[in-house]
Motif scaffolding. Structure first.
Motif, short mmCIF file in Angstrom:
data_model
loop_
_atom_site.label_atom_id
_atom_site.label_comp_id
_atom_site.label_asym_id
_atom_site.label_seq_id
_atom_site.Cartn_x
_atom_site.Cartn_y
_atom_site.Cartn_z
N HIS A 271 51.34 75.99 36.85
CA HIS A 271 50.58 76.94 36.44
C HIS A 271 50.89 77.02 34.87
O HIS A 271 49.90 77.58 34.13
CB HIS A 271 51.12 78.41 36.87
N HIS B 12 45.63 74.43 29.31
CA HIS B 12 44.53 73.74 29.36
C HIS B 12 43.13 74.68 29.62
O HIS B 12 42.19 74.40 29.95
CB HIS B 12 44.26 72.57 30.16
N ARG B 13 43.59 75.91 29.45
CA ARG B 13 42.56 76.86 29.78
C ARG B 13 41.78 77.09 28.64
O ARG B 13 42.07 77.62 27.72
CB ARG B 13 43.33 78.30 30.23
N GLU B 14 40.42 76.87 28.94
CA GLU B 14 39.61 76.88 27.70
C GLU B 14 39.25 78.33 27.41
O GLU B 14 38.82 78.37 26.22
CB GLU B 14 38.21 76.01 28.45
N SER B 15 39.45 79.19 27.90
CA SER B 15 39.25 80.56 28.03
C SER B 15 40.04 80.94 26.93
O SER B 15 39.97 82.23 26.35
CB SER B 15 38.73 81.59 28.88
N ARG C 206 47.30 78.06 24.13
CA ARG C 206 47.34 76.71 24.66
C ARG C 206 48.58 75.76 24.20
O ARG C 206 49.27 74.96 24.78
CB ARG C 206 46.31 75.89 24.53
N GLN D 220 48.01 74.90 33.82
CA GLN D 220 46.76 75.36 33.75
C GLN D 220 46.63 76.20 32.48
O GLN D 220 45.49 76.13 32.00
CB GLN D 220 46.73 76.24 34.92
N GLU D 221 47.60 76.84 32.01
CA GLU D 221 47.57 77.80 30.97
C GLU D 221 47.45 76.90 29.67
O GLU D 221 46.85 77.28 28.63
CB GLU D 221 48.69 78.80 30.63
#
Length: 202
Positions: free
Chosen positions: A129, A135-138, A144, A132-133
């Motif tokens: 997880h 690399h989270r584009e939003s 990041r 994921q964070e």
């Protein structure tokens, strides 16, 4: 390959399989044969993964109180199943090493193999997880970057914990460490031990 490496591969498979549907009600699809250590490890991580997401859901500030209570009951049950599986995994290891005679200098371990494996399973979820964070584009670039730094720390923890688990198993095998199955003796789910529950019958 080491035990910790093999266990990590099982945990990663479980996490990937869960996130194909990303549904706390999805049935567990354990691909490993009955009686195998891999099956126990997969089941253990599946419980951890589902509970991870249940803990996310229950923290929704707008959740209906009645739904939150049902989730809390489910999390309690999940914790009991998690504890049971840890003890099953420990039983596997102690059965494996039952013929080993501890050395006269054998030391006691404060942690059994399976409780260390429990921490490795949770660490696999944290890394998944956090990656994921990171690399989270939003998310913002700052978010990041911070998550990327945290991910580096978690990966270092994975390396250390994996080494420690493999060392513990090697020491048990050569008699340098002796340990027993330490039951958790959880009381809150037991009708005869939790005062809130047994007082209902009086």
């Amino acid at each position: 390959m080491s035990f910790s490496h093999d266990a990590w591969s099982v945990f990663e498979l479980s996490i990937r399989n869960y996130h194909e549907l990303d549904d706390v009600n999805a049935p567990e699809q354990n691909p490993f044969p009955e009686g195998s250590l891999e099956r126990l490890l997969y089941a253990k991580n599946w419980i951890d993964t589902v509970q991870w997401h249940l803990e996310d859901i229950i923290r929704d500030e707008h959740i209906d109180p009645s739904e939150a209570l049902l989730l809390k009951r489910r999390i309690d049950k999940s914790n009991q199943l998690r504890t049971d599986l840890v003890e099953y995994i420990d039983t596997y290891f102690f059965e494996k090493f039952k013929e080993v005679t501890p050395k006269s200098t054998a030391r006691l371990s404060t942690e059994t193999p399976a409780w260390a494996v429990d921490r490795l399973s949770i660490l696999a979820l944290k890394i998944f997880h956090m990656d994921q964070e990171a690399h989270r584009e939003s998310a913002t670039a700052e978010h990041r970057e911070k998550c990327g730094q945290k991910l580096s720390v978690l990966l270092a923890q994975k390396s250390d914990l994996s080494t420690a688990i493999d060392q513990l198993l090697a020491d048990m095998e050569n008699g340098s460490v002796k340990a027993g199955v330490y039951k958790q003796m959880k009381m809150y789910n037991d009708q005869s031990l939790n005062p809130i529950l047994y007082r209902k019958d009086t």
